[in-house]
Design a protein around this motif. Structure first.
Motif, short mmCIF file in Angstrom:
data_model
loop_
_atom_site.label_atom_id
_atom_site.label_comp_id
_atom_site.label_asym_id
_atom_site.label_seq_id
_atom_site.Cartn_x
_atom_site.Cartn_y
_atom_site.Cartn_z
N ALA B 30 0.84 -1.20 0.00
CA ALA B 30 0.00 0.00 0.00
C ALA B 30 0.87 1.24 0.00
CB ALA B 30 -0.92 0.01 1.23
N ALA B 31 1.91 1.21 0.80
CA ALA B 31 2.82 2.37 0.86
C ALA B 31 3.48 2.55 -0.49
CB ALA B 31 3.85 2.18 1.96
N GLU B 32 3.92 1.46 -1.02
CA GLU B 32 4.57 1.56 -2.32
C GLU B 32 3.58 2.04 -3.35
OE1 GLU B 32 8.07 -1.86 -1.96
OE2 GLU B 32 6.30 -2.21 -3.20
N ASP B 33 2.35 1.55 -3.22
CA ASP B 33 1.33 2.00 -4.15
C ASP B 33 1.09 3.48 -3.99
OD1 ASP B 33 -0.77 -0.98 -4.06
OD2 ASP B 33 1.03 -0.45 -5.21
N ALA B 34 1.00 3.93 -2.76
CA ALA B 34 0.74 5.35 -2.50
C ALA B 34 1.88 6.17 -3.09
CB ALA B 34 0.61 5.62 -1.00
N ARG B 35 3.09 5.73 -2.80
CA ARG B 35 4.23 6.48 -3.33
C ARG B 35 4.22 6.45 -4.84
NH1 ARG B 35 8.90 6.60 -5.38
NH2 ARG B 35 10.51 8.03 -4.68
N ALA B 36 3.91 5.29 -5.35
CA ALA B 36 3.89 5.14 -6.82
C ALA B 36 2.83 6.07 -7.43
CB ALA B 36 3.61 3.70 -7.19
N ALA B 153 1.03 6.90 2.68
CA ALA B 153 0.21 5.75 3.07
C ALA B 153 -1.13 5.89 2.36
CB ALA B 153 0.02 5.74 4.58
N LEU B 154 -1.53 4.81 1.71
CA LEU B 154 -2.80 4.84 0.97
C LEU B 154 -3.93 4.61 1.96
CD1 LEU B 154 -4.12 5.01 -1.81
CD2 LEU B 154 -3.86 2.53 -2.01
N LEU B 155 -4.85 5.50 2.02
CA LEU B 155 -5.95 5.39 2.98
C LEU B 155 -7.22 4.85 2.33
CD1 LEU B 155 -5.47 8.80 4.84
CD2 LEU B 155 -4.56 6.55 5.46
N THR B 163 -15.79 12.71 -8.77
CA THR B 163 -14.73 12.03 -9.50
C THR B 163 -13.97 11.12 -8.54
OG1 THR B 163 -14.49 13.98 -10.91
CG2 THR B 163 -12.70 12.34 -10.98
N PRO B 164 -13.81 9.85 -8.87
CA PRO B 164 -13.09 8.94 -7.96
C PRO B 164 -11.64 9.37 -7.80
CG PRO B 164 -14.18 7.72 -9.72
CD PRO B 164 -14.29 9.15 -10.07
N GLY B 165 -11.14 9.11 -6.61
CA GLY B 165 -9.75 9.48 -6.36
C GLY B 165 -9.15 8.65 -5.25
N TRP B 166 -7.81 8.60 -5.24
CA TRP B 166 -7.11 7.95 -4.15
C TRP B 166 -6.92 8.95 -3.02
CZ3 TRP B 166 -4.62 7.09 -9.11
CH2 TRP B 166 -4.81 5.77 -9.60
N LYS B 167 -7.05 8.41 -1.84
CA LYS B 167 -6.83 9.25 -0.66
C LYS B 167 -5.53 8.79 -0.01
CE LYS B 167 -9.17 10.61 3.63
NZ LYS B 167 -10.32 10.36 4.51
N ILE B 168 -4.57 9.68 0.02
CA ILE B 168 -3.23 9.31 0.45
C ILE B 168 -2.79 10.23 1.58
CG2 ILE B 168 -0.78 9.25 -0.27
CD1 ILE B 168 -1.87 8.60 -3.11
N GLN B 169 -2.22 9.61 2.61
CA GLN B 169 -1.65 10.42 3.69
C GLN B 169 -0.17 10.65 3.39
OE1 GLN B 169 -2.56 10.21 8.09
NE2 GLN B 169 -0.56 9.19 8.09
N SER B 170 0.22 11.92 3.50
CA SER B 170 1.61 12.29 3.23
C SER B 170 2.20 12.87 4.50
CB SER B 170 1.63 13.33 2.11
OG SER B 170 2.89 13.91 1.98
#
Lengths: 852, 263
Positions: B30-36, B153-155, B163-170
């Motif tokens: 998930a972290a890698e995904d978030a970073r990616a 971190a992908l939340l 609009t769909p979106g990823w929610k990421i904690q930075s």
């Protein structure tokens, strides 16, 4: 307590005027003490208040004296590991150009970061806003003012305010109003905020800041931050809490504070003598009462405690009144001190509120009560010691017994000899010995005062008798037969006049010395200044003005002077940077120490420093000593190559060449341009040319040599304004003491005066008797006062030389002041005699003859 | 019996370990995904340069509006960029410029130039949290950030404006100082454009930046309107981008302190 209620209270009520006069002695002493110290504290508190309010959350400040330092220091400080936030500051005091408003304190800050330390309360609430922060920064004429200042002067956002700047008068635009807060209460509300870089331009500061305010990183201590920054910046910088500046201000005022202290102690001492006089007279008056009490079984202890109790009550009442009166006069004195500080030190202060210290008031009341008890101790002891039979006998008690006279003479001789012996050791070698000798000299004079009064009274008797055969003889006999009654008033007057003579002598000597210095050293034809007040260094000139002025027709030579206060050995002293080579050609005065040519040569080459005589005295410096001067670019270590007379600053002056100053302070600005004219050039013409040259582009004030000297003498006048206070105290003392003495004298001689009137004495003759007695007391006081004053002057000059200002003052008895004092005191004595004389004349003749 | 128990224990531990390892792997993924995701979003907005004319409107808590205009020029992208922002209106602020030199591994260097007094001033690191000239942006908000400066971190997924979106904690890495403790970033799944950023100081939400009017300009999805809300003060600032251009030739020399002093 019972005795106080049954014996003392009726006596107080019966002799209400005398009781009030007695208390007045303590009122006077305590009022002067409270007034002067409260005023002093108020000015110091106002300064500290301004420093604290402006400091906000500042925990440490980085300064390098008045000179400021280059901008590059800021980045260094910000990079320190213990520093959370560091912001630069410039402070400038300018004339608000608004009638009645006085000065405005401009705080130049970098608004991008300053709000971490100071709460401007700009954009919260309904009351105050800044119009547009970006416009505020973008436009150099932007000002934020306090709400108080805005309301007082009908200003609002958008209003225009003219202020004097380095470029002449400029109109500033108010772009924000701060709502009331701790910050806005600084400087009495006359506070304005400006962008720091705009302030640099407006006040000719180049690329320097006055100081850096900083807060310490959480988890680090202030001490750690001080240590880190001290090591990083070097000895040329001071890193201290904001309160440290208050301490420096206090050090600057040390000389003035010492004089205030001496004056107020003398005032209390004088009050003590008035009390002593009153109680000594009261003991005499109540001899029969004491005899009755003793005959009824009262012990000596009870008698003693009775009088001490009365003195304590009188002292308490007098002290309370004195404290209240002192607070009343403190405001006026504070305003005067504020003006003095502004004119002498260039530090503008507004002591709008009195800093009343409960400790000071309680202390003053306590001192007043103790003084009263001490003053009444001897009369109380004497009242307790006298035999009840003798206590019922009148008249004899006023006489000084032969035994007592011998004891007094012996004691005075011993104390006088010890005092003279103390003079063998100079003040700078042993202060305790010197001051002990001083006190002993005063005590010896006081011990001798009754005998001297008696001797003088006998001496003037023939003169008085020659002037008015009857009245003169009666007046003289009254003095001769009652030396106790007279001597305390004379002693009080003697002390008071001794202080006046000493201060006047010191003032005269100072004037003469300063004038001599000005004639030989301050010899330029014109002085070009950036502000009207020569000691205010808010605005400075660029170096380029030097060549510009040299190009003006009629100008032969320009000397550029930069002066600033730095801290040297924990004391603020003045550094004066000038072209030494040029000064060598224009100064006529030889140095006090060092070879003239060698001194100027080495100083011009940056190989040595020239110090003022007062600095050398106060800091114990000699020719050849190596001084370490802290500067932003490092420590200057150079020898003293000459000691000269220079009164640029009370704490002392260090003269150096401009190149040295520029190298170590990175500052090439100028405070004063000294202009020397070509032979034949007319001073008014050149002055006009200079003003015309800079009209509209730069604010310049051009003073002639005479005008500058007048200005310096005016400041000297203000400094010695204390002398006027002392003269006023002396006059009051004279009136109080003489009224007291005469009131008792008349009561004592009621029968005598009654007999005089009964055998045909006219009212006028009785009046003249009383008047002549009063004038005689005045004369005795004057003679003894001048004699003690001559001795006191010597001691005061030594104290000034070694402890206060380091000035070498020649001893010169102030004849002019003395000649003024004679009619003043005699007039006061006459005024004091008016009411007692009338009461003697209009009292009931029958009652007087029945008096027994 | 003991052998059986022992083997059951071993099996149990193996299952739990694999489960935990899987969980760690999931977290790591998930972290890698978030970073990616963030890296991809950054890559898609890479450009050699950018220029636009900005209209800045500040709406204070009382509803008063103040307008300013600036020109924005950027050379490079993200952590390797330099920016010159120059006000052109109103007349009182015309010529005031801000130079920002971004770094991939640390905070940016910023200087402000004031033509009226012909002085530049450095914006100290300590001052980056202060408001940018009365707007709701802070100096730090103007920085261009590099993906390597934060931990992610992908939340989960959440829609913004439908609009769909990823929610990421930075979370800023220790090497990077920031006024914010953490930020939540919404990145649109269709275009990898940033839709919203919420900035937190400890657990308190202090600022919210909304991106809207997202258009494809020269192949780069660009939000033409940014609105920053200061939730503490109750004010907002709207920045509208006009005349956006990418990859235009810009002189390297124009992005120096000497250059902004000259203009």
């Amino acid at each position: 307590m019972i005795l106080l209620r049954l014996i003392s209270w009726p006596y107080f009520r019966k002799h209400i005027l005398r009781t009030m006069l007695t208390a007045a002695g303590i009122v006077l002493g305590v009022a002067v003490f409270v007034g002067m110290h409260t005023a002093n504290q108020s000015v110091l508190a106002a300064f500290s208040h301004t420093v604290d309010r402006i400091a906000g959350k500042t925990e440490l400040q980085v300064t390098a004296g008045e000179t400021g330092f280059g901008e590059d220091v800021l980045e260094n400080v910000q990079s320190a590991s213990t520093v959370r936030v560091a912001v630069p500051v410039i402070e400038a005091v300018v004339d608000s150009n608004i009638k009645g408003q006085g000065n405005l304190l401009i705080l130049g800050v970098d608004m991008t970061g300053d709000r971490s330390l100071r709460d401007y309360d700009l954009e919260s609430g309904d009351e105050a806003v800044i119009d547009d922060p970006l416009v505020f920064l973008a436009q150099p004429d932007s000002l934020i003012v306090s709400k108080e200042f805005a309301e007082k002067n009908g200003l609002a956002v958008g209003s225009r305010l003219p202020l004097g700047t380095a470029e002449g008068e400029r109109r500033f635009t108010i772009r924000g109003v701060m709502k009331s807060s701790g910050l806005t209460s600084a400087f009495g509300g006359n506070l304005a905020i400006m962008d720091i870089y705009a302030a640099q331009k407006m006040f000719g500061r180049g690329r320097t800041f006055d100081r850096i305010d900083l807060a310490v990183r959480p988890g680090r201590t202030i001490a750690l931050a001080e240590a880190e920054l001290g090591a990083m910046l070097g000895p040329g910088f001071r890193v201290e809490p904001p309160s440290g500046r208050g301490q420096q201000f206090e050090a600057m005022l040390a000389a003035y504070s010492m004089m205030v202290g001496i004056s107020s102690l003398f005032a209390l001492f004088i009050g003590m003598f008035i009390i002593y006089n009153s109680f000594a007279i009261a003991v005499t008056q109540r001899r029969s009462e004491i005899g009755i009490l003793r005959a009824l079984g009262a012990t000596r202890g009870q008698i003693r405690r009775l009088f001490l109790g009365e003195s304590a009550v009188t002292g308490l009442v007098g002290s309370l009144g004195g404290a209240a009166f002192g607070l009343l006069i403190a405001r006026g004195i504070a305003a005067s001190i504020g003006a003095l500080i502004s004119d002498v030190y260039g530090v503008a202060q507004q002591a709008d509120e009195l800093a009343t210290s409960p400790a000071l008031l309680l202390g003053a009341i306590g001192i007043g009560v103790m003084t009263s008890i001490v003053a009444a101790a001897i009369p109380a002891y004497q009242a307790a010691r006298v035999d009840p039979v003798q206590a019922l006998q009148k008249g004899k008690y006023q006489v000084l017994s032969a035994g007592e006279s011998r004891v007094r003479v012996a004691a005075a001789a011993i104390l006088g000899a010890i005092s003279a012996a103390c003079l063998v050791i100079p003040l700078d070698r042993s202060r305790p010995v010197f001051y002990t000798g001083y006190v002993l000299a005063i005590i010896a004079a006081l011990l001798l005062s009754p005998l001297l009064s008696l001797a003088l009274a006998r001496t003037i008797r023939p003169v008085l008798k020659w002037i008015r055969p009857v009245e003169g003889a009666l007046a003289a006999d009254s003095l001769i037969q009652s030396p106790r009654r007279t001597s305390a008033s004379v002693a009080a007057l003697m002390l008071s006049l001794a202080l006046v003579v000493a201060f006047a002598g010191m003032a005269r000597a100072s004037y003469d010395t300063i004038i001599d210095w000005m004639e030989s050293t301050l010899n330029p034809d014109l002085f070009v200044l950036p502000s009207q007040n020569i000691v205010v260094r808010t605005i400075r000139f660029p170096k380029t003005m030097g060549p510009e002025l040299e190009a003006i027709p009629g100008v032969e030579r320009i000397q550029m002077v930069r002066d600033a206060r730095i801290v040297f050995r924990e004391t603020p002293v003045m550094v004066v940077a000038v072209e030494i080579e040029s000064v060598a050609q224009t100064t006529r005065r030889a140095p006090l120490a060092g070879d003239r040519d060698d001194m100027y040569r080495r100083a011009a080459a940056g190989e040595g420093l020239i110090v003022s005589d007062n600095l050398a005295q106060l800091q114990r410096l000699s020719l050849g000593d190596v001084l370490e001067i802290p500067a932003p670019a490092g420590l200057i270590r150079l020898p003293i190559v000459g000691i000269v007379v220079d009164y640029s600053d009370q704490q002392g002056t260090i003269l150096m060449d401009r190149t040295l100053f520029e190298r170590y302070w990175h500052d090439d600005t100028v405070n004063v341009l000294r202009v020397f004219l070509k032979p034949g050039a007319a001073v008014p013409d050149v002055r006009q040319r200079i003003l015309k040259r800079y009209a509209g582009t730069r604010q310049v004030f051009v003073l002639t040599n005479g005008e500058l000297k007048q200005y310096i003498l005016k400041i000297t006048d203000q400094w010695f304004g204390l002398t006027s206070v002392q003269i006023a105290v002396a006059v009051l003392v004279a009136i109080l003491g003489i009224v007291n003495t005469l009131t008792v004298s008349i009561t004592d001689r009621r029968r005598e005066l009654g007999v005089l009137r009964a055998v045909g004495g006219l009212h006028g003759q009785v009046r003249r008797t009383i008047w002549i007695e009063a004038l005689s007391i005045g004369c005795l006081g004057l003679v003894l006062g001048f004699a003690l004053g001559a001795i006191n002057l010597y001691y005061i000059l030594q104290i000034v030389h070694h402890d206060i200002a380091g000035m070498r003052l020649a001893y010169a008895f102030p004849t002019n002041v003395v000649l003024t004092l004679v009619p003043t005191i005699l007039t006061a004595a006459f005024v004091a005699a008016i009411w007692p004389a009338e009461s003697a004349v209009h009292g009931s003749l029958v009652e007087a003859l029945e008096y027994e | 019996m003991n052998e059986r128990r022992c083997s059951h224990t071993i099996l149990f531990v193996a299952v739990v370990s694999s489960f935990l390892a899987g969980a760690d792997v999931e977290v790591l993924r998930a972290a890698e995904d978030a970073r990616a995701i963030v890296a991809e979003a950054q890559r898609r907005t890479d450009a050699k340069s950018q220029r636009y004319e900005g209209v800045l409107q500040v709406f204070d808590a009382k509803g008063k509006i103040s307008d300013k205009r600036w020109t924005f020029e950027r050379l490079g992208s993200h952590g390797q960029s330099r920016v010159v922002l120059r006000f052109v209106a109103p007349p009182e602020v015309k010529g005031v410029a801000l130079l920002i030199v971004n770094h991939p591994d640390r905070a940016s260097d910023q200087w402000m130039w004031t033509p009226a007094i012909e002085r530049d001033r450095r914006i100290a690191l300590q001052d980056r949290s202060t408001r940018f000239f009365g707007t709701d942006f802070s100096f730090e908000d103007l920085e261009e950030r590099d993906v390597n400066q934060n931990d992610y971190a992908l939340l989960g997924e959440e829609s913004i404006d439908g609009t769909p979106g990823w929610k990421i904690q930075s979370t800023p890495k220790q090497t990077r100082s920031s006024q914010y403790t953490r930020s939540i970033v919404w990145i649109r799944t269709d275009s990898y454009a940033v839709a919203r950023i919420e900035n937190y100081v400890k657990d308190k939400l202090v600022r919210r930046l909304n991106y809207s009017d997202i258009q494809n300009i020269q192949g780069i999805w660009t939000a033409r309107q940014l609105e920053m809300l200061d939730l503490t003060r109750g004010s907002r600032t709207r920045l509208t981008l006009e005349k956006v251009q990418y990859n235009l030739p810009l002189d390297d020399e124009a992005f120096t302190l000497q250059a902004i002093r000259r203009q």
